[in-house]
Design a protein around this motif. Structure first.
Motif, PDB file in Angstrom:
ATOM      1  N   THR A  96       0.856  -1.181   0.000  1.00  0.00           N
ATOM      2  CA  THR A  96       0.000   0.000   0.000  1.00  0.00           C
ATOM      3  C   THR A  96       0.893   1.232   0.000  1.00  0.00           C
ATOM      4  OG1 THR A  96      -0.083   0.016   2.414  1.00  0.00           O
ATOM      5  CG2 THR A  96      -1.852  -1.157   1.270  1.00  0.00           C
ATOM      6  N   VAL A  97       0.324   2.354  -0.297  1.00  0.00           N
ATOM      7  CA  VAL A  97       1.075   3.603  -0.315  1.00  0.00           C
ATOM      8  C   VAL A  97       0.674   4.412   0.899  1.00  0.00           C
ATOM      9  CG1 VAL A  97       1.594   5.697  -1.613  1.00  0.00           C
ATOM     10  CG2 VAL A  97       1.090   3.572  -2.822  1.00  0.00           C
ATOM     11  N   PRO A  98       1.416   4.258   2.005  1.00  0.00           N
ATOM     12  CA  PRO A  98       1.070   5.043   3.196  1.00  0.00           C
ATOM     13  C   PRO A  98       1.561   6.480   3.036  1.00  0.00           C
ATOM     14  CG  PRO A  98       2.989   3.700   3.642  1.00  0.00           C
ATOM     15  CD  PRO A  98       2.542   3.373   2.245  1.00  0.00           C
ATOM     16  N   LEU A  99       0.692   7.424   3.261  1.00  0.00           N
ATOM     17  CA  LEU A  99       1.079   8.821   3.243  1.00  0.00           C
ATOM     18  C   LEU A  99       1.310   9.252   4.677  1.00  0.00           C
ATOM     19  CD1 LEU A  99      -1.380  10.287   0.599  1.00  0.00           C
ATOM     20  CD2 LEU A  99       1.024   9.700   0.309  1.00  0.00           C
ATOM     21  N   ALA A 100       2.483   9.754   4.934  1.00  0.00           N
ATOM     22  CA  ALA A 100       2.843  10.159   6.287  1.00  0.00           C
ATOM     23  C   ALA A 100       1.920  11.278   6.754  1.00  0.00           C
ATOM     24  CB  ALA A 100       4.294  10.628   6.324  1.00  0.00           C
ATOM     25  N   SER A 101       1.649  11.284   8.036  1.00  0.00           N
ATOM     26  CA  SER A 101       0.771  12.321   8.578  1.00  0.00           C
ATOM     27  C   SER A 101       1.410  13.694   8.480  1.00  0.00           C
ATOM     28  CB  SER A 101       0.416  12.006  10.024  1.00  0.00           C
ATOM     29  OG  SER A 101       1.598  11.922  10.800  1.00  0.00           O
ATOM     30  N   THR A 102       2.753  13.749   8.308  1.00  0.00           N
ATOM     31  CA  THR A 102       3.430  15.030   8.172  1.00  0.00           C
ATOM     32  C   THR A 102       3.259  15.619   6.778  1.00  0.00           C
ATOM     33  OG1 THR A 102       5.485  13.913   7.561  1.00  0.00           O
ATOM     34  CG2 THR A 102       5.170  14.432   9.894  1.00  0.00           C
ATOM     35  N   THR A 103       2.748  14.832   5.824  1.00  0.00           N
ATOM     36  CA  THR A 103       2.505  15.340   4.484  1.00  0.00           C
ATOM     37  C   THR A 103       1.194  16.103   4.495  1.00  0.00           C
ATOM     38  OG1 THR A 103       3.621  13.429   3.554  1.00  0.00           O
ATOM     39  CG2 THR A 103       2.287  14.719   2.053  1.00  0.00           C
ATOM     40  N   GLU A 104       1.295  17.417   4.628  1.00  0.00           N
ATOM     41  CA  GLU A 104       0.105  18.244   4.736  1.00  0.00           C
ATOM     42  C   GLU A 104      -0.342  18.779   3.390  1.00  0.00           C
ATOM     43  OE1 GLU A 104       1.231  21.181   7.528  1.00  0.00           O
ATOM     44  OE2 GLU A 104       1.384  19.775   9.178  1.00  0.00           O
ATOM     45  N   ASN A 105       0.575  18.818   2.425  1.00  0.00           N
ATOM     46  CA  ASN A 105       0.212  19.300   1.092  1.00  0.00           C
ATOM     47  C   ASN A 105       1.020  18.527   0.062  1.00  0.00           C
ATOM     48  OD1 ASN A 105       2.807  20.431   0.966  1.00  0.00           O
ATOM     49  ND2 ASN A 105       2.097  22.353   1.835  1.00  0.00           N
ATOM     50  N   ASN A 106       0.894  18.923  -1.165  1.00  0.00           N
ATOM     51  CA  ASN A 106       1.570  18.209  -2.248  1.00  0.00           C
ATOM     52  C   ASN A 106       2.903  18.836  -2.633  1.00  0.00           C
ATOM     53  OD1 ASN A 106      -0.552  16.422  -2.409  1.00  0.00           O
ATOM     54  ND2 ASN A 106      -1.624  17.573  -3.977  1.00  0.00           N
ATOM     55  N   ALA A 107       3.533  19.575  -1.738  1.00  0.00           N
ATOM     56  CA  ALA A 107       4.764  20.287  -2.073  1.00  0.00           C
ATOM     57  C   ALA A 107       5.896  19.346  -2.468  1.00  0.00           C
ATOM     58  CB  ALA A 107       5.201  21.169  -0.906  1.00  0.00           C
ATOM     59  N   ARG A 108       5.904  18.128  -1.935  1.00  0.00           N
ATOM     60  CA  ARG A 108       6.996  17.184  -2.216  1.00  0.00           C
ATOM     61  C   ARG A 108       6.526  16.015  -3.087  1.00  0.00           C
ATOM     62  NH1 ARG A 108       8.608  15.013   2.862  1.00  0.00           N
ATOM     63  NH2 ARG A 108       6.576  15.576   3.629  1.00  0.00           N
ATOM     64  N   VAL A 109       5.466  16.234  -3.849  1.00  0.00           N
ATOM     65  CA  VAL A 109       4.883  15.162  -4.663  1.00  0.00           C
ATOM     66  C   VAL A 109       4.979  15.520  -6.143  1.00  0.00           C
ATOM     67  CG1 VAL A 109       2.745  13.949  -5.224  1.00  0.00           C
ATOM     68  CG2 VAL A 109       3.277  14.483  -2.845  1.00  0.00           C
ATOM     69  N   LEU A 110       5.388  14.554  -6.947  1.00  0.00           N
ATOM     70  CA  LEU A 110       5.326  14.667  -8.405  1.00  0.00           C
ATOM     71  C   LEU A 110       4.632  13.423  -8.935  1.00  0.00           C
ATOM     72  CD1 LEU A 110       8.876  15.899  -9.525  1.00  0.00           C
ATOM     73  CD2 LEU A 110       6.755  17.205  -9.482  1.00  0.00           C
ATOM     74  N   ILE A 111       3.933  13.588 -10.026  1.00  0.00           N
ATOM     75  CA  ILE A 111       3.322  12.461 -10.708  1.00  0.00           C
ATOM     76  C   ILE A 111       3.972  12.387 -12.082  1.00  0.00           C
ATOM     77  CG2 ILE A 111       1.180  11.448 -11.541  1.00  0.00           C
ATOM     78  CD1 ILE A 111      -0.201  13.309  -9.405  1.00  0.00           C
ATOM     79  N   ALA A 112       4.452  11.210 -12.431  1.00  0.00           N
ATOM     80  CA  ALA A 112       5.147  11.024 -13.701  1.00  0.00           C
ATOM     81  C   ALA A 112       4.400  10.015 -14.562  1.00  0.00           C
ATOM     82  CB  ALA A 112       6.567  10.542 -13.456  1.00  0.00           C
ATOM     83  N   LYS A 113       4.319  10.320 -15.853  1.00  0.00           N
ATOM     84  CA  LYS A 113       3.695   9.409 -16.819  1.00  0.00           C
ATOM     85  C   LYS A 113       4.668   9.196 -17.959  1.00  0.00           C
ATOM     86  CE  LYS A 113      -0.341   8.356 -19.493  1.00  0.00           C
ATOM     87  NZ  LYS A 113      -0.592   7.041 -18.968  1.00  0.00           N
ATOM     88  N   LEU A 114       4.859   7.926 -18.322  1.00  0.00           N
ATOM     89  CA  LEU A 114       5.711   7.589 -19.453  1.00  0.00           C
ATOM     90  C   LEU A 114       4.829   7.399 -20.673  1.00  0.00           C
ATOM     91  CD1 LEU A 114       7.268   6.265 -16.806  1.00  0.00           C
ATOM     92  CD2 LEU A 114       8.883   5.911 -18.652  1.00  0.00           C
ATOM     93  N   PHE A 115       5.148   8.131 -21.721  1.00  0.00           N
ATOM     94  CA  PHE A 115       4.333   8.102 -22.926  1.00  0.00           C
ATOM     95  C   PHE A 115       4.792   6.988 -23.847  1.00  0.00           C
ATOM     96  CE2 PHE A 115       3.777  12.339 -21.234  1.00  0.00           C
ATOM     97  CZ  PHE A 115       2.403  12.448 -21.273  1.00  0.00           C
TER      98      PHE A 115
END
Length: 120
Positions: free
Chosen positions: A20-39
């Protein structure tokens, strides 16, 4: 019918499929998140992608990579500066395929992500 029930009883998930993908409780926003897609139409090996990105990006801190399916991955960084550096150095590629990067806004969900342009 009993044959089908027996087949279903033998099915199980391997360790990679049960993660599973646990999101830490300290992650309050998406500042450290990127989503990548390979075309690409081909299925991408996530382990090979992870090793390649780590060597290409040389980020100052570690990052986690989680498979979202359909050649899309969620990247969780330890440091927001790494996300900004990686976005600034676009475009990126893996195995000659373009990697589209998307930085979600503060309250945007992963499902709302669209890849309708690329920065060159």
């Amino acid at each position: 019918m009993d044959d089908m029930t027996g087949k279903w009883a033998r099915l199980s998930l391997n360790t990679q499929e049960t993660q599973t993908v646990p999101l830490a409780s300290t992650t309050e926003n998406n500042a450290r998140v990127l989503i990548a897609k390979l075309f690409t139409m081909h299925r991408v090996n996530i382990e090979a992608l992870s090793k390649t990105l780590r060597s290409m990006w040389r980020s100052t801190q570690e990052f986690e990579i989680h498979d979202l399916g359909s050649n899309t991955v969620l990247l969780l960084f330890s440091d927001e500066a790494d996300t900004l550096k990686i976005l600034a150095q676009q475009p990126w590629s893996f195995d000659k395929y373009l990697i589209g990067l998307y930085k979600p806004t503060e309250h945007e969900s992963v499902e709302a992500t669209t890849f309708d342009y690329a920065t060159f």
